[in-house]
Design a protein around this motif. Structure first.
Motif, PDB file in Angstrom:
ATOM      1  N   UNK A  59     -15.124 -20.720  25.444  1.00 22.94           N
ATOM      2  CA  UNK A  59     -15.526 -21.391  24.210  1.00 22.94           C
ATOM      3  C   UNK A  59     -16.987 -21.794  24.370  1.00 22.94           C
ATOM      4  N   UNK A  60     -17.798 -21.332  23.425  1.00 19.05           N
ATOM      5  CA  UNK A  60     -19.230 -21.565  23.521  1.00 19.05           C
ATOM      6  C   UNK A  60     -19.852 -21.612  22.138  1.00 19.05           C
ATOM      7  N   UNK A  61     -20.659 -22.635  21.892  1.00 22.80           N
ATOM      8  CA  UNK A  61     -21.416 -22.769  20.644  1.00 22.80           C
ATOM      9  C   UNK A  61     -20.533 -22.633  19.408  1.00 22.80           C
ATOM     10  N   UNK A  62     -19.353 -23.255  19.444  1.00 16.93           N
ATOM     11  CA  UNK A  62     -18.479 -23.257  18.275  1.00 16.93           C
ATOM     12  C   UNK A  62     -17.707 -21.975  18.049  1.00 16.93           C
ATOM     13  N   UNK A  63     -17.656 -21.116  19.070  1.00 18.22           N
ATOM     14  CA  UNK A  63     -16.947 -19.841  18.967  1.00 18.22           C
ATOM     15  C   UNK A  63     -16.019 -19.682  20.175  1.00 18.22           C
ATOM     16  N   UNK A  64     -14.928 -18.927  19.984  1.00 14.29           N
ATOM     17  CA  UNK A  64     -13.993 -18.631  21.064  1.00 14.29           C
ATOM     18  C   UNK A  64     -14.031 -17.129  21.328  1.00 14.29           C
ATOM     19  N   UNK A  65     -14.153 -16.765  22.613  1.00 14.50           N
ATOM     20  CA  UNK A  65     -14.276 -15.364  23.002  1.00 14.50           C
ATOM     21  C   UNK A  65     -13.207 -14.983  24.024  1.00 14.50           C
ATOM     22  N   UNK A  66     -12.727 -13.737  23.925  1.00 18.71           N
ATOM     23  CA  UNK A  66     -11.862 -13.138  24.929  1.00 18.71           C
ATOM     24  C   UNK A  66     -12.754 -12.401  25.918  1.00 18.71           C
ATOM     25  N   UNK A  67     -12.487 -12.577  27.207  1.00 22.05           N
ATOM     26  CA  UNK A  67     -13.256 -11.926  28.268  1.00 22.05           C
ATOM     27  C   UNK A  67     -12.369 -10.886  28.941  1.00 22.05           C
ATOM     28  N   UNK A  68     -12.381  -9.642  28.469  1.00 22.20           N
ATOM     29  CA  UNK A  68     -11.447  -8.631  28.951  1.00 22.20           C
ATOM     30  C   UNK A  68     -11.603  -8.273  30.428  1.00 22.20           C
ATOM     31  N   UNK A  69     -12.756  -8.524  31.009  1.00 23.39           N
ATOM     32  CA  UNK A  69     -12.993  -8.136  32.402  1.00 23.39           C
ATOM     33  C   UNK A  69     -12.874  -9.300  33.385  1.00 23.39           C
ATOM     34  N   UNK A  70     -12.585 -10.492  32.889  1.00 23.56           N
ATOM     35  CA  UNK A  70     -12.532 -11.687  33.746  1.00 23.56           C
ATOM     36  C   UNK A  70     -11.095 -12.073  34.077  1.00 23.56           C
ATOM     37  N   UNK A  71     -10.943 -12.773  35.177  1.00 28.58           N
ATOM     38  CA  UNK A  71      -9.647 -13.327  35.554  1.00 28.58           C
ATOM     39  C   UNK A  71      -9.497 -14.711  34.898  1.00 28.58           C
ATOM     40  N   UNK A  72      -8.296 -15.014  34.401  1.00 29.30           N
ATOM     41  CA  UNK A  72      -8.106 -16.334  33.770  1.00 29.30           C
ATOM     42  C   UNK A  72      -8.146 -17.467  34.780  1.00 29.30           C
TER      43      UNK A  72
END
Length: 118
Positions: free
Chosen positions: A105-118
């Motif tokens: 979550x950054x600058x009022x937006x939510x992003x999925x990170x397909x290459x990252x580990x949760x």
């Protein structure tokens, strides 16, 4: 190489313990249905697939929480999960987990990170 990230929604679209947002994720190189919710102020995301049988959790789109707004629930099987870890606390898959996805979550937006580990 820059890390890929896909926009899911605006932060304001995820009220705490409220309706979630469904999105298309990539899991092991294959498109897969997923969802994001906010729990205790933090965004959590999972594949939209019950740990019991691979069926989507929400019968009504985005409605992932039980009536108490304390647990994620499979509308088909009644399995219920901790919103922060995806651990199944009761139902036919007790002890199993939802597949957690990495989000940011950054600058009022939510992003999925397909290459990252949760």
């Amino acid at each position: 190489m820059a890390e890929r990230r896909w926009r899911i929604c605006a932060s304001e679209d995820l009220p705490d313990a409220g309706l979630g947002v469904r999105f298309q994720a990539e899991w092991r190189g294959v498109p897969a249905p997923a969802f994001a919710v906010r729990w205790a102020g933090k965004v959590q995301a999972y594949l939209n697939e019950c740990a019991h049988i691979p069926i989507e959790l929400d019968f009504n789109e985005g409605d992932f929480f039980d009536l108490s707004r304390s647990y994620l629930i499979c509308s088909t099987h009644g399995a219920y999960y901790r919103p922060d870890t995806g651990l199944c606390l009761g139902g036919p898959c007790k002890g199993a987990r939802l597949t957690k996805l990495a989000v940011q979550e950054e600058a009022g937006e939510v992003f999925f990170l397909p290459d990252a580990q949760p």
